[in-house]
Write an enzyme that holds these catalytic residues in place. Structure first.
Site, PDB file in Angstrom:
ATOM      1  CG  ASP A  67      -0.130  -0.436   1.913  1.00 48.36           C
ATOM      2  OD1 ASP A  67       0.767  -0.387   2.455  1.00 48.36           O
ATOM      3  OD2 ASP A  67      -0.634  -0.972   3.725  1.00 48.36           O
ATOM      4  CG  ASP A 136      -9.276  -0.210  11.500  1.00 47.43           C
ATOM      5  OD1 ASP A 136      -8.088  -0.968  11.496  1.00 47.43           O
ATOM      6  OD2 ASP A 136      -9.216   0.785  10.597  1.00 47.43           O
ATOM      7  CG  HIS A 138      -5.681  -1.327   8.487  1.00 48.55           C
ATOM      8  ND1 HIS A 138      -5.746  -0.636   8.906  1.00 48.55           N
ATOM      9  CD2 HIS A 138      -4.557  -2.418   8.800  1.00 48.55           C
ATOM     10  CE1 HIS A 138      -5.023   0.014   9.918  1.00 48.55           C
ATOM     11  NE2 HIS A 138      -4.048  -1.261   9.672  1.00 48.55           N
ATOM     12  CD  GLU A 143      -8.464   1.457   7.571  1.00 45.60           C
ATOM     13  OE1 GLU A 143      -8.652   0.519   8.500  1.00 45.60           O
ATOM     14  OE2 GLU A 143      -8.249   2.773   7.829  1.00 45.60           O
TER      15      GLU A 143
HETATM   16  C1  F6R Z   1       1.658  -1.116   6.059  1.00 46.78           C
HETATM   17  C2  F6R Z   1       0.212  -2.185   6.068  1.00 46.78           C
HETATM   18  C3  F6R Z   1      -0.806  -1.776   7.827  1.00 46.78           C
HETATM   19  C4  F6R Z   1       0.274  -2.383   8.615  1.00 46.78           C
HETATM   20  C5  F6R Z   1      -1.222  -1.885  10.281  1.00 46.78           C
HETATM   21  C6  F6R Z   1      -0.129  -2.466  10.690  1.00 46.78           C
HETATM   22  O1  F6R Z   1       1.753  -1.659   5.106  1.00 46.78           O
HETATM   23  O2  F6R Z   1      -0.337  -2.609   5.313  1.00 46.78           O
HETATM   24  O3  F6R Z   1      -2.180  -2.889   7.441  1.00 46.78           O
HETATM   25  O4  F6R Z   1       0.613  -2.963   8.662  1.00 46.78           O
HETATM   26  O5  F6R Z   1      -1.383  -1.011  10.172  1.00 46.78           O
HETATM   27  O6  F6R Z   1       0.796  -1.122  11.442  1.00 46.78           O
HETATM   28  P1  F6R Z   1       1.661  -1.461  12.641  1.00 46.78           P
HETATM   29  O7  F6R Z   1       3.130  -2.273  12.557  1.00 46.78           O
HETATM   30  O8  F6R Z   1       2.755  -0.155  12.562  1.00 46.78           O
HETATM   31  O9  F6R Z   1       1.148  -1.879  14.123  1.00 46.78           O
END
Ligand code: F6R
Length: 260
Positions: A67, A136, A138, A143
Site C-alpha cells: 500500500d 481495526d 485491516h 479498512e
Molecule cells: C502497512 C500496512 C498496515 C500495517 C498495520 C499495522 O504496509 O499495510 O496494514 O501493517 O497498520 O501497523 P503497525 O505495524 O505499525 O502496528
C-alpha cells in the site's frame, strides 16, 4: 490457519525471517510482498542477521509493496516507498528497480492501481506476502467493510488508523486520508500469507481474526479462506485467544523441517 505464538517480538522476527529464507532458498528470484509499520521491523532486523551471517542472499529477489499513502511525495520520509527503500533496499544494498509499487503520485490513480496489479501478474504473483494487522482489523489498508474480493484501489483511512499512524507524523492533521492498497482479493492470491501481530493492543483484533467468523468487518479474517496462511504472534498479542494452548502445543509437536 497455522498460529504460532512466540515469546517476544525478536522471536517473532526470527521465525518469519526463517520462513522468508526458506522461500528464497527454494526460489532465489522470489517475489516477496513487504509490509511497513512498526510490527515488521523485527523481521527486517532478523533478516539482516541472516544476510550478515551469509545464510541468505536477497540480490535476485523482487519486492512488492502492499500500500501507499496518497498525497505524499514518493520521497517523503513517511511514504511507504521511502520506508522500504530505507528498511530493505538500502539496508541490504539492493536495487530500487527490484521494487513493484503503486504510483500514488499519479494524476490517474485508477490507472496506477491497474498498472500495479498488472506488474504483480507479470511477475507471476507474490510468493510470500507479509502482513501487519491494524487495530481495526485491516490488512494492507483494507479498512472494515472492504469487499473480500476487492482489488487494488483507493481507500479512505478510518479515524482509528489515522490516529494510530499519527505517531509517524508531526501532527494528526498531516496523516493522509487516502491510500492505494492491494485489495483483499489481490492479497489472497499470494502463495503464502504471514500475518504478524505484536503487543497487547492487537490482542482483541487477533482473537476476532483467528477465532471469529470470516467477515468484511474484520478484513484480516479473510486469511481463514487462504490455503496457506500463517499467523505469528508474541505472547501479548495472543493473550486473548481461547485456543492459545492448543496452538502452542501444535507448534511444539510439529517436525521442524516442515517449516511454516
Ligand atoms: C502497512 C500496512 C498496515 C500495517 C498495520 C499495522 O504496509 O499495510 O496494514 O501493517 O497498520 O501497523 P503497525 O505495524 O505499525 O502496528
Amino acid at each position: 490457519m497455522e498460529v504460532i505464538i512466540a515469546a517476544d517480538g525478536a522471536s517473532v522476527g526470527r521465525i518469519v525471517a526463517g520462513a522468508i529464507a526458506a522461500v528464497v532458498r527454494r526460489k532465489p528470484r522470489a517475489l516477496l510482498g513487504l509490509a511497513t509499520g512498526s510490527t515488521i521491523l523485527p523481521v527486517y532486523d532478523a533478516l539482516e542477521e541472516q544476510v550478515r551471517e551469509k545464510k541468505l542472499g536477497l540480490e535476485q529477489c523482487r519486492f512488492c509493496l502492499l500500500d501507499e499513502y496518497v498525497g505524499l511525495p514518493m520521497r517523503h520520509p513517511q511514504s511507504y516507498w521511502s520506508f522500504i527503500q530505507r528498511e530493505v533496499i538500502d539496508r541490504f544494498r539492493l536495487s530500487s528497480e527490484a521494487v513493484i509499487y503503486p504510483d500514488a503520485t499519479s494524476t490517474d490513480l485508477p490507472l496506477a492501481c491497474e498498472n500495479f496489479e498488472r506488474e504483480i501478474r507479470d511477475a507471476k504473483g507474490v510468493d510470500l506476502q507479509l502482513l501487519g494487522l491494524g487495530r481495526d482489523g485491516h490488512i494492507g489498508f483494507n479498512e472494515p467493510c472492504s469487499s473480500l474480493a476487492s482489488r487494488t484501489r483507493i481507500k479512505t483511512l478510518t479515524a482509528q488508523t489515522r490516529t494510530d499512524n499519527a505517531r509517524f507524523f508531526p501532527r494528526l492533521a498531516d496523516v493522509p486520508h487516502h491510500v492505494i492498497t492491494q485489495g483483499i482479493g489481490t492479497i489472497l492470491e499470494a502463495r503464502h500469507l504471514i500475518l504478524i501481530a505484536i503487543g497487547s493492543a492487537k490482542a482483541d483484533t487477533v482473537r476476532l481474526t483467528v477465532e471469529g467468523p470470516v467477515s468484511s468487518f474484520i478484513p484480516a479474517s479473510a486469511l481463514q479462506l487462504h490455503p496457506h496462511a500463517t499467523v505469528v504472534l508474541d505472547e501479548a498479542a495472543a493473550s486473548k485467544l481461547s485456543l492459545g494452548q492448543y496452538f502452542r502445543d501444535a507448534y511444539a509437536l510439529k517436525p521442524r523441517r516442515q517449516g511454516i
